[in-house]
Design a protein around this motif. Structure first.
Motif, mmCIF file in Angstrom:
data_model
loop_
_atom_site.group_PDB
_atom_site.id
_atom_site.type_symbol
_atom_site.label_atom_id
_atom_site.label_comp_id
_atom_site.label_asym_id
_atom_site.label_seq_id
_atom_site.Cartn_x
_atom_site.Cartn_y
_atom_site.Cartn_z
ATOM 1 N N LEU A 174 1.188 -1.580 0.227
ATOM 2 C CA LEU A 174 0.381 -0.125 -0.084
ATOM 3 C C LEU A 174 0.706 1.374 -0.177
ATOM 4 O O LEU A 174 2.200 1.386 0.866
ATOM 5 N N HIS A 199 -1.566 1.231 -4.108
ATOM 6 C CA HIS A 199 -1.016 0.337 -4.008
ATOM 7 C C HIS A 199 0.021 0.263 -5.513
ATOM 8 O O HIS A 199 -0.502 0.665 -6.726
ATOM 9 N N PHE A 224 -4.554 -5.384 -4.299
ATOM 10 C CA PHE A 224 -4.466 -3.854 -3.757
ATOM 11 C C PHE A 224 -6.215 -4.063 -2.832
ATOM 12 O O PHE A 224 -5.430 -4.010 -1.682
#
Length: 153
Positions: free
Chosen positions: A10, A15, A48
């Motif tokens: 992250l 991401h 993500f």
């Protein structure tokens, strides 16, 4: 290997995830075949979500309320430069719009500083039978661009 290392990381914008280009990703000339970029984009979107605490299995099991899933509804993609066998590319993913039943993501694939692919992905929220449904508030809150990355993420 930790889940974080396996699934990218992250960032302040969303991401980032690295992928190596393998022989299976290329055409006869050693250039990445255009459809393979979709694989890189899909894996980055999935990871993500996973790093944000939104696993696909959990969604289908109703962990955020009623069972749901995400389905790509529309994608705009520009192929700007080629990647080649053995290159390391980075896919960046960021949420740009949240609606009641959709998410819009911008994804970019880079080799170093060179932008190779730019995509805008519209994702619909659906029920297990494929009908549109509203996104649970908890999921929307997690995907909100203002939701910060965890410490050390």
């Amino acid at each position: 290997m930790s889940e974080t290392g396996l699934a990218g990381r992250l960032t302040e914008f969303g991401h980032a995830q690295s992928f190596r280009v393998y022989f299976e990703d290329t055409d006869f000339s050693g250039v990445v075949y255009h459809a393979r970029y979709l694989h890189f984009l899909e894996r980055a979107r999935t990871d993500f979500l996973r790093l944000k605490g939104i696993g696909h299995r959990a969604l289908m099991e109703g962990a955020f309320g009623e069972p749901m899933a995400f389905a790509v509804r529309h994608m705009e993609i520009d192929f700007l430069a080629p990647a080649r066998i053995d290159d390391v590319v980075v896919v960046e993913t960021r949420t740009v719009l949240l609606g009641g039943a959709r998410v819009v993501l911008d994804q970019k694939i880079y080799r170093g500083e060179i932008l190779l692919v730019a995509a805008r992905v519209k994702v619909a929220v659906i029920s297990p039978d494929g009908r549109p449904r509203r996104m649970p508030r908890a999921v929307a809150a997690i995907l909100d661009p203002a939701f910060s990355a965890p410490k050390g993420g």
